[in-house]
Design a protein around this motif. Sequence first.
Motif, mmCIF file in Angstrom:
data_model
loop_
_atom_site.group_PDB
_atom_site.id
_atom_site.type_symbol
_atom_site.label_atom_id
_atom_site.label_comp_id
_atom_site.label_asym_id
_atom_site.label_seq_id
_atom_site.Cartn_x
_atom_site.Cartn_y
_atom_site.Cartn_z
ATOM 1 N N ILE A 31 0.863 -1.426 -0.177
ATOM 2 C CA ILE A 31 -0.037 0.031 -0.124
ATOM 3 C C ILE A 31 0.851 1.170 -0.101
ATOM 4 C CG2 ILE A 31 -1.748 1.291 1.245
ATOM 5 C CD1 ILE A 31 -2.414 -1.537 2.486
ATOM 6 N N ALA A 32 0.994 2.140 -1.127
ATOM 7 C CA ALA A 32 1.523 3.450 -0.981
ATOM 8 C C ALA A 32 0.604 4.604 -0.751
ATOM 9 C CB ALA A 32 2.103 3.671 -2.367
ATOM 10 N N ALA A 33 1.007 5.135 0.509
ATOM 11 C CA ALA A 33 -0.337 6.276 0.839
ATOM 12 C C ALA A 33 0.370 7.431 0.915
ATOM 13 C CB ALA A 33 -0.663 5.816 2.054
ATOM 14 N N TYR A 34 -0.210 8.712 0.641
ATOM 15 C CA TYR A 34 0.208 9.873 0.983
ATOM 16 C C TYR A 34 -1.203 10.719 1.311
ATOM 17 C CZ TYR A 34 2.260 14.581 1.280
ATOM 18 O OH TYR A 34 2.509 15.711 1.435
ATOM 19 N N PRO A 35 -1.345 11.347 2.441
ATOM 20 C CA PRO A 35 -2.858 12.030 2.963
ATOM 21 C C PRO A 35 -3.297 13.025 2.022
ATOM 22 C CG PRO A 35 -1.076 12.683 4.294
ATOM 23 C CD PRO A 35 -0.485 11.602 3.372
ATOM 24 N N ILE A 36 -4.284 13.148 1.551
ATOM 25 C CA ILE A 36 -5.049 14.159 0.979
ATOM 26 C C ILE A 36 -6.750 13.920 1.120
ATOM 27 C CG2 ILE A 36 -5.043 13.558 -1.545
ATOM 28 C CD1 ILE A 36 -4.800 16.438 -2.368
ATOM 29 N N ARG A 37 -7.313 14.820 1.854
ATOM 30 C CA ARG A 37 -8.646 14.469 1.769
ATOM 31 C C ARG A 37 -9.448 14.325 0.608
ATOM 32 N NH1 ARG A 37 -13.076 17.742 4.418
ATOM 33 N NH2 ARG A 37 -14.299 16.266 5.495
ATOM 34 N N PRO A 38 -10.464 13.602 0.474
ATOM 35 C CA PRO A 38 -11.047 12.749 1.072
ATOM 36 C C PRO A 38 -10.453 11.343 1.281
ATOM 37 C CG PRO A 38 -12.521 12.808 -0.728
ATOM 38 C CD PRO A 38 -11.355 13.778 -0.889
ATOM 39 N N TYR A 39 -9.405 10.908 0.337
ATOM 40 C CA TYR A 39 -8.822 9.756 0.355
ATOM 41 C C TYR A 39 -8.205 9.294 1.423
ATOM 42 C CZ TYR A 39 -4.697 7.140 -0.038
ATOM 43 O OH TYR A 39 -3.357 6.243 0.128
ATOM 44 N N THR A 40 -7.884 10.245 2.383
ATOM 45 C CA THR A 40 -7.076 10.274 3.635
ATOM 46 C C THR A 40 -7.654 8.962 4.649
ATOM 47 O OG1 THR A 40 -6.607 12.318 3.573
ATOM 48 C CG2 THR A 40 -5.903 10.976 5.403
ATOM 49 N N ALA A 41 -9.096 8.988 4.612
ATOM 50 C CA ALA A 41 -9.837 8.054 5.301
ATOM 51 C C ALA A 41 -9.702 6.500 4.963
ATOM 52 C CB ALA A 41 -11.442 8.358 5.308
ATOM 53 N N THR A 42 -9.404 6.535 3.539
ATOM 54 C CA THR A 42 -9.058 5.168 3.172
ATOM 55 C C THR A 42 -7.784 4.836 3.771
ATOM 56 O OG1 THR A 42 -10.275 5.430 1.193
ATOM 57 C CG2 THR A 42 -8.757 3.726 0.975
ATOM 58 N N MET A 43 -6.574 5.694 3.563
ATOM 59 C CA MET A 43 -5.564 5.066 4.009
ATOM 60 C C MET A 43 -5.354 4.957 5.471
ATOM 61 S SD MET A 43 -2.692 8.566 3.603
ATOM 62 C CE MET A 43 -1.630 8.172 4.932
ATOM 63 N N VAL A 82 -0.610 -4.193 -6.032
ATOM 64 C CA VAL A 82 -0.251 -2.720 -5.367
ATOM 65 C C VAL A 82 -1.916 -2.090 -5.057
ATOM 66 C CG1 VAL A 82 0.692 -0.580 -5.352
ATOM 67 C CG2 VAL A 82 1.848 -2.641 -6.252
ATOM 68 N N PHE A 83 -1.889 -1.450 -3.921
ATOM 69 C CA PHE A 83 -3.229 -0.422 -3.824
ATOM 70 C C PHE A 83 -2.505 0.883 -3.373
ATOM 71 C CE2 PHE A 83 -6.522 1.409 -1.528
ATOM 72 C CZ PHE A 83 -7.756 1.327 -2.320
ATOM 73 N N THR A 84 -3.019 2.000 -4.201
ATOM 74 C CA THR A 84 -2.719 3.224 -3.789
ATOM 75 C C THR A 84 -4.001 4.401 -3.928
ATOM 76 O OG1 THR A 84 -1.144 5.160 -4.114
ATOM 77 C CG2 THR A 84 -1.866 3.904 -6.035
ATOM 78 N N GLY A 85 -3.799 5.571 -3.549
ATOM 79 C CA GLY A 85 -5.151 6.247 -3.855
ATOM 80 C C GLY A 85 -4.578 7.769 -3.904
ATOM 81 N N SER A 86 -5.807 8.770 -4.221
ATOM 82 C CA SER A 86 -5.466 10.088 -4.005
ATOM 83 C C SER A 86 -6.801 10.645 -4.441
ATOM 84 C CB SER A 86 -4.248 10.564 -4.588
ATOM 85 O OG SER A 86 -3.786 11.766 -4.343
ATOM 86 N N SER A 87 -6.764 12.204 -4.298
ATOM 87 C CA SER A 87 -7.554 12.919 -4.592
ATOM 88 C C SER A 87 -7.193 14.401 -5.022
ATOM 89 C CB SER A 87 -8.502 13.287 -3.103
ATOM 90 O OG SER A 87 -8.985 12.118 -2.617
ATOM 91 N N GLY A 88 -8.053 14.829 -5.972
ATOM 92 C CA GLY A 88 -8.014 16.230 -6.186
ATOM 93 C C GLY A 88 -6.493 16.566 -6.881
ATOM 94 N N MET A 110 -5.671 2.328 -8.037
ATOM 95 C CA MET A 110 -5.510 3.492 -7.514
ATOM 96 C C MET A 110 -6.902 4.118 -7.225
ATOM 97 S SD MET A 110 -3.880 7.071 -8.929
ATOM 98 C CE MET A 110 -3.547 8.458 -7.751
ATOM 99 N N MET A 111 -7.318 4.110 -5.836
ATOM 100 C CA MET A 111 -8.781 4.604 -5.530
ATOM 101 C C MET A 111 -8.873 5.976 -5.530
ATOM 102 S SD MET A 111 -10.268 6.115 -2.658
ATOM 103 C CE MET A 111 -11.402 6.071 -1.736
ATOM 104 N N ILE A 112 -9.700 6.563 -6.208
ATOM 105 C CA ILE A 112 -9.961 8.199 -6.357
ATOM 106 C C ILE A 112 -11.086 8.613 -5.631
ATOM 107 C CG2 ILE A 112 -10.158 10.130 -8.001
ATOM 108 C CD1 ILE A 112 -7.301 8.843 -8.424
ATOM 109 N N ALA A 113 -11.115 9.389 -4.546
ATOM 110 C CA ALA A 113 -12.110 9.753 -4.076
ATOM 111 C C ALA A 113 -11.973 11.293 -4.511
ATOM 112 C CB ALA A 113 -12.097 9.864 -2.450
ATOM 113 N N ASP A 114 -12.973 11.822 -5.388
ATOM 114 C CA ASP A 114 -12.802 12.909 -6.212
ATOM 115 C C ASP A 114 -12.971 14.140 -5.114
ATOM 116 O OD1 ASP A 114 -13.143 12.246 -8.834
ATOM 117 O OD2 ASP A 114 -14.992 11.405 -8.195
ATOM 118 N N ARG A 115 -12.152 15.194 -5.740
ATOM 119 C CA ARG A 115 -12.210 16.496 -4.871
ATOM 120 C C ARG A 115 -11.977 17.498 -6.104
ATOM 121 N NH1 ARG A 115 -8.247 17.966 0.136
ATOM 122 N NH2 ARG A 115 -8.290 20.398 -0.050
ATOM 123 N N THR A 116 -12.498 18.745 -5.915
ATOM 124 C CA THR A 116 -12.306 19.722 -6.861
ATOM 125 C C THR A 116 -10.976 20.137 -6.890
ATOM 126 O OG1 THR A 116 -14.485 20.479 -6.109
ATOM 127 C CG2 THR A 116 -13.046 22.024 -7.397
#
Lengths: 401, 215
Positions: A31-43, A82-88, A110-116
């Motif tokens: 799992i490769a993570a780096y926080p950015i909302r709203p994806y942060t809740a997943t990591m 591998v699982f990763t993700g981010s937003s905006g 890659m999981m994307i939780a959309d952000r403007t």
Amino acid sequence: MPVAEAKKRMVRINGCVASAQAAKYADVDVIAAYPIRPYTATMMALAQMVANGELDAEYIVADSEHSQLSIAHGAASAGARVFTGSSGVGVQFAYELYSPISGSRMPVQMMIADRTLDPPGDFGSEHTDALSTRDMGWIMGWSCDAQEAFDNHLIAYRIGEDRRVLLPQMVCQDGFFVSHITGDVELPDGGQVREFLPPYKHPYPLDPRRPVSHGPQIMPEQGPPLQLERARAMEESMAVIEQAHEEFGKIFGRKYDPWLEEYKTDDAEVVFFLQGAHAVTARFAIQHMRERGIKVGMVRLRTIRPYPTERVQDSLSKFKVVGVIETNMALGSVSSGGALYAEAAAALYEADKRPLMMSFMAGMGGEAIVLKEFYWMTEKMIEAQKKGKIEKRTHWVGFEH
Amino acid sequence: MSYTELTVWTRGIIMDKEGRDIVNSVSASARKEGKYAQAMENYVDNPDRTNCPTRKYCRVSDAILENELTYENEHPNIVVLVEGTMVKGWDYMRGMPPGGTLIINTHYTPDYMLRFVPGPERLAQLVCVDAAKLADHKWLYYRLGELGLDRLSTEGAAERSKLVAPDIAAPLIAAVVKTTGIVQMKTIQPMIANQHAFNLALEEMKVLQLNPVAV
């Protein structure tokens, strides 16, 4: 509880946690993570699963999204799931990596939780973040609730890791509307997941015992065959996508059309064409308008890459007017609105019968699209139907009367 | 058709879980009773900062919730202030229809607190419950380090404590349920970790009846 012992159960979780659960059920290696909302809740949820021993995975916190995707690329090259993700803006900071990952045929997810996107820094959901990467060779689609998000992650791994495909996947969900609204989610039996998604084995992993080169500098004449292969993989993924959805339905009991959800379209004259969470409110609006005798329906795009050109053509050519609800920005584009209009219109170009089409800029900045706005958009479509022509191609909903 | 909105105003980090526990437990109870219910946090207030006001929402209805994606409660029938000084400074009464209920965690009486409430004519009742005292609550700043680990959890996604209402949320939930009947006492009470504070609140809350709505 480790997935191997998991029994089928219903839980009430939001989309972010559903995505984390799906990664757990997929038994990801890295799992490769780096926080950015709203994806942060997943990591955060994944960090907790690893810390609790529920998931045996390498959890790496990167120093930026660019590094995050670089780690994902490297880990996948060594044969890891591998699982990763981010937003905006996080999605955009990693932009350089999208083409190398698909070009080296690494089925990173890659999981994307959309952000403007900025400016000026809005938490709300717009699809522009992920859509801006849509031509980079990633399988891509949107879910409209937490259950569908969970399911799409498993289906996407199955598609991407198929030897005929070997492409990365962006599994997208609207920020807040899916990522932070809880829904009833059926977590499957561990055996169901084992049957559907066998352990991953990359055909050519980096291995010091069998040296191979990944991603070397090449001569110009070596470029086109590689590009052609990637383009073919994307085209050939369509059959795999259909097969994966069918098998998912058989094993898990939830049947999804891989490309389009049609809602009350049988006798519809005007339809909304959209993707993502706003389909939830659209269905209620359509029910109410149907009670008033208005022949309105909805077509929801579930997979945008690869684009289901024939299906979109067959579906949308049945209607008199199509109103595209964008939830994304494509500034200066053909409709001067969003990206969905341009592609749907292009798909319809070869159709024998073409509907009138208009673009609605709605749900921008993460605003909810409320019932009365769906009624307003329907009125605009009916007006166009009566006049037999489009007088205004793009409407910014909420800014006009 | 019965449709009720509950909005909880709380303070970031130090009382975030308390606010979340109130809306989550009411929503879960309503669903157990066969109603449609939803609990969520105000997406724009989060991620929370220490002491900053944040809102949590719950909606309970006999009919399916068509406004599931609307990110704020526009017409709260019930408002809870998890920390007493929040009574000044924010228009937590905005959108409240006549006949509403305001519940405050405070040792003051409703007669005293009423003067700070904006638009009190909309209230059918003002309820004061000394939740901090009833839950034997040691104020939380002294263990901010622990909270940083446990509560800076991005909207509850990775909370370590699975207990529902072990602290000041318990008396506040008791006040919500006893004075509004939004869910049944027998449904919600078994979920509550701090039974002692819950039961004390049922006896000790102070209720000021104001303007009942004409039927």
